[in-house]
Scaffold this active site. Structure first.
Site, PDB file in Angstrom:
ATOM      1  N   ASP A  58      28.323  33.287  -5.612  1.00  0.00           N
ATOM      2  CA  ASP A  58      27.989  34.670  -5.936  1.00  0.00           C
ATOM      3  C   ASP A  58      29.074  35.517  -5.277  1.00  0.00           C
ATOM      4  O   ASP A  58      29.797  35.044  -4.381  1.00  0.00           O
ATOM      5  CB  ASP A  58      26.588  35.052  -5.440  1.00  0.00           C
ATOM      6  CG  ASP A  58      26.083  36.326  -6.136  1.00  0.00           C
ATOM      7  OD1 ASP A  58      26.902  37.028  -6.783  1.00  0.00           O
ATOM      8  OD2 ASP A  58      24.881  36.624  -6.041  1.00  0.00           O
TER       9      ASP A  58
HETATM   10  C1  BGC Z   1      25.246  39.553  -8.076  1.00  0.00           C
HETATM   11  C2  BGC Z   1      25.456  38.597  -9.238  1.00  0.00           C
HETATM   12  C3  BGC Z   1      26.507  39.150 -10.160  1.00  0.00           C
HETATM   13  C4  BGC Z   1      27.791  39.363  -9.376  1.00  0.00           C
HETATM   14  C5  BGC Z   1      28.920  39.927 -10.201  1.00  0.00           C
HETATM   15  C6  BGC Z   1      26.550  39.885  -7.380  1.00  0.00           C
HETATM   16  O1  BGC Z   1      26.364  40.890  -6.446  1.00  0.00           O
HETATM   17  O2  BGC Z   1      24.346  38.994  -7.149  1.00  0.00           O
HETATM   18  O3  BGC Z   1      24.252  38.404  -9.923  1.00  0.00           O
HETATM   19  O4  BGC Z   1      26.702  38.288 -11.241  1.00  0.00           O
HETATM   20  O5  BGC Z   1      27.532  40.281  -8.314  1.00  0.00           O
HETATM   21  O6  BGC Z   1      28.678  41.248 -10.540  1.00  0.00           O
END
Ligand code: BGC
Length: 763
Positions: free
Chosen positions: A227
């Site tokens: 993530d």
């Molecule tokens: C989120 C993800 C997301 C990623 C990209 C993160 O903060 O938890 O779900 O896909 O950012 O935006």
């Protein structure tokens, strides 16, 4: 792409560079070897592709916001999720996006999690089925998905650091099970690891999670990405199986990777394994690229259709709904004009258009409108309230559009309570007083307390239903479509009723999942608590009768599937869909188990008067629990009920099947095994009985001055560990060493027996 050749030609510096993004949304380009970058974008219920031609590159392109996962799961419709996935896939192809970041299938442990709107369910089977269908749809278009957030990301509070403290059975049966079927059945191109830690170890460097379970147990062959910002120690992550760090680390972790390899802390083999997966992904994405255009308006219409299949009619007393086009209708509440249809954070879509209920209502009849409340702050406005009451009084029926404003729930933080804004509750109260035929329409990403529920005649839950939610709401309100959604989560009466209440969001960095397996309906079932609305509940404008439940066999086993069939008849006057739910209930389990668990569902369309059969196939996993003694799934020998219901609390039919499993579980004793456990096993009893006879705990059942009974003595002895025999027998030969030797003798005997019985069971 000749991946072996490329790996042999890449320098260590280039390999390190490939193991993180080049920016927020792309993998690294290595021009020298013709390795192109690929692009990924959020997800999951729309395309959030950053527009690098825009003045502000953080602006996303105009796209379509479909209903969010919380709503989608209420459809209980695999085909619908696949259709949604295909639409998303088409958009990605047309916009040159190779991977869409979703779906998210974390379990809804608490109604307070700020991201619940992005997750499917409290039930792992339902969540897994929805995620699997979504992935299948997207990937059928040659676009990858990223199943997220793996795993235990069940809250937003301290999401980057908390440790989810969970026991193995709960981990496997609930939190991992939601991911397992999508990984095995739909093979997502990528999996995104979560921010949090699990039992102390960051998901981004958790070998047990990323390699032992994901790859070795489940056979995952795709790429694992982090993530955004979830990486802690990059070389440890590489060792654990985290292939790609996202977003870019600005070269900082490249240096650390190179040092770790040069100093021998990290093997080149491990680096190469991750590089290979990055290259495989790039290759697959490049190969699947095609030309396409997408039709925004068509997808907008689809978003509305999907939303109408997801909405849940919670209450409809006296058939208040559907509305009659000839009646005088008042729409009240800002959400009628300006609906809340998506949540905040990384899933936020830049919609090319939004259809409000007020606008959509024009196709049906003239409605009057009063704003009723403001959403920017929770403040009563006398003028708005008076106007609303006046409109309600002048109408035959009033429809209040209410729910949670943006600031009440979002990625990044959890709710502190489950209440709706006071100003909206006041409005609902006043409108209900002014017009007894009031319908409440809700826009919210997760359950709310409903102090008005007992008095309200009709409640329609739209969830966060995407940009065409107004169209869907009107089609349902005016009876164009009969509601067919069923709740994918329990609505507790009040916050304190929910099982995670005492442990959410945990203390400091530790979150103890003390409720264990008892999340959602499994808890309410066992505690005999009545929530506000149970899991699986949802009404229709029609009625359905269930009959003719048949089971293909009365006895099954690990290799023999059970087919369950049930007839459903639409006994009402309108064509409608019904979701038939199948729960499995062990009759007399030896281990601790929920009273029943969802193991099948089928949504069927029935014309008025029509009868169709719902068919379910159950296998070993439908009956099994995760047995930690063998680190595997195990279905206990015994009777199981097959329950067929219209909700988790509305079981219409039941039958029983015998699950025959003669495979034994291994038995092992040690100094802390209890005398009672020994007595229960004939071989053990034979060895220890003579010793038990000499036990003296210092009480005599004939003593009259003490309340000593034989029952008390028996129970005391039953719960004594073997090690205490040293103290409570007066035999000098019975040393700790002697007891250990007897235990060894017994364990050898039990191991022989286990092997013999296991052999026989296989034959
Ligand atoms: C989120 C993800 C997301 C990623 C990209 C993160 O903060 O938890 O779900 O896909 O950012 O935006």
């Amino acid at each position: 792409m000749n991946i072996d050749k490329i790996i042999s030609e890449l320098t260590l510096e280039e390999k390190a560079a490939l193991l993180s993004g080049s920016d927020f949304w792309h993998t690294e380009r290595i021009a020298r070897l013709d390795i192109p970058p690929i692009m990924m974008s959020d997800g999951p219920h729309g395309l959030r592709k950053m527009d690098d031609t825009a003045e502000n590159p953080n602006d996303a392109i105009k796209a379509v916001c479909f209903p969010t996962a919380a709503a989608l799961a209420c459809s209980f419709d695999r085909e619908l999720l696949e259709t949604l996935g295909k639409a998303l896939g088409e958009e990605c192809v047309a916009e040159d996006v190779s991977i869409i970041l979703g779906p998210g299938c974390n379990i809804k442990r608490s109604p307070l999690c700020g991201r619940n709107f992005e997750y499917f369910s409290e039930d792992p089977y339902l969540a897994s089925q929805m995620a699997a269908a979504h992935i299948k749809g997207v990937q059928s278009k040659g676009v990858g998905t990223s199943l997220k957030h793996f795993a235990m990301n069940n809250q937003e509070t301290r999401r980057m650091s908390y440790s989810a403290e969970v026991d193995e059975r709960t981990f496997r049966e609930l939190y991992l099970a939601a991911f397992e079927a999508p990984v095995k059945e739909s093979k997502p191109w990528t999996v995104m690891c979560s921010y949090n830690r699990i039992n102390g170890v960051h998901s981004s460097q958790n070998k047990y999670l990323l390699t032992d379970i994901l790859r070795d147990d489940w056979g995952f062959e795709g790429l694992v990405m982090s993530d955004w910002g979830a990486v802690d120690d990059r070389p440890v992550g590489i060792d654990a199986g985290l292939d790609l760090e996202m977003p870019s680390c600005n070269g900082k972790n490249d240096v650390i990777i190179i040092d770790a390899v040069n100093s021998g802390k990290l093997s080149m083999e491990r680096v190469d394994a991750c590089v290979r997966r990055v290259l495989e992904l790039v290759d697959k994405a490049e190969d699947s690229k095609s030309e396409a255009v997408w039709d925004k308006q068509k997808h907008h219409t689809l978003a509305g259709k999907i939303a109408s299949e997801c909405a849940v009619l919670l209450k409809n007393e006296g058939g208040l709904l559907p509305l009659d086009r000839k009646e005088k209708i008042a729409f009240i509440g800002e959400f009628a004009d300006n609906p809340r249809f998506q949540g905040g954070g990384s899933s936020h879509i830049n919609c090319f258009k939004v259809t409000s209920a007020l606008e959509a209502a024009k196709q049906f009849c003239d409605v009057t409108y009063a704003k009723g409340y403001v959403t920017e702050e929770d403040r009563s406005d006398k003028a708005l309230l008076d106007e609303a009451v006046k409109a309600a009084k002048a109408a035959d029926k009033a429809v209040v559009f209410a729910g949670l404003p943006d600031s009440f729930e979002s990625e990044g933080y959890d709710r502190k309570h489950m209440r709706m804004p006071q100003c909206q509750l006041e409005l609902i109260r006043e409108v209900m007083k002014a017009n007894e035929n009031t319908v409440i329409v809700l826009h919210n990403g997760s359950p709310v307390e409903m102090p008005f529920a007992a008095d309200a005649k009709a409640i329609l839950e739209m969830y966060l239903g995407g940009q065409a939610v107004g169209q869907a709401a009107c089609e349902l309100l005016f009876g164009e479509v009969s509601p067919s959604g069923k709740l994918a989560e329990t609505f507790p009466e009040y916050l304190e009723q929910n099982p995670s209440f005492l442990g959410f969001p945990g203390q400091e960095d530790t979150v103890r999942y003390a409720e264990g397996l008892y999340v959602g309906y499994k808890y309410y079932d066992k505690k005999k608590l009545r929530p506000l609305f149970p899991f699986g509940h949802g009404l229709s404008y029609s009625t359905f009768e269930y009959s003719d439940l048949t089971l293909s066999d009365s006895e099954i086993n690990d290799k023999k599937m059970l087919t369950v069939m049930v007839s459903v008849t639409n006994t009402g006057k309108v064509d409608a869909k019904e979701t038939v739910q199948l729960y499995v209930a062990p009759v007399n389990p030896v281990v601790d188990r929920p009273l029943k668990e969802l193991k099948g569902f089928e949504k069927i369309f029935l014309k008025a008067g029509e009868t169709k059969k719902a068919v379910f196939k159950l296998d070993m996993r439908s009956f099994a629990y995760y047995e930690t003694k063998i680190s595997d799934w195990y279905a206990e020998d015994g009777m199981y009920k097959i329950l067929i219901g219209a909700s988790s609390e509305d079981i219409r039919l039941e039958d029983e099947v015998y699950y025959s499993n003669k495979t034994p579980l291994p038995v092992h004793f040690d100094l802390n095994s209890l005398c009672g456990e020994i007595s229960a096993v004939p071989e053990a009893r034979a060895i220890f009985e003579p010793v038990f006879k000499t036990i003296d705990v210092g009480f005599d059942e004939n003593q009259t001055d003490q309340a000593v009974s034989q029952e008390m003595l028996d129970n005391m002895i039953k719960d004594m560990p073997l090690r205490t025999l040293v103290t409570f027998t007066n035999s000098p030969e019975l040393t700790r060493g002697r007891i250990s030797a007897m235990i060894d003798e017994l364990n050898a005997l039990m191991a022989d027996k286990y092997e013999r019985e296991a052999d026989e069971a296989v034959r």
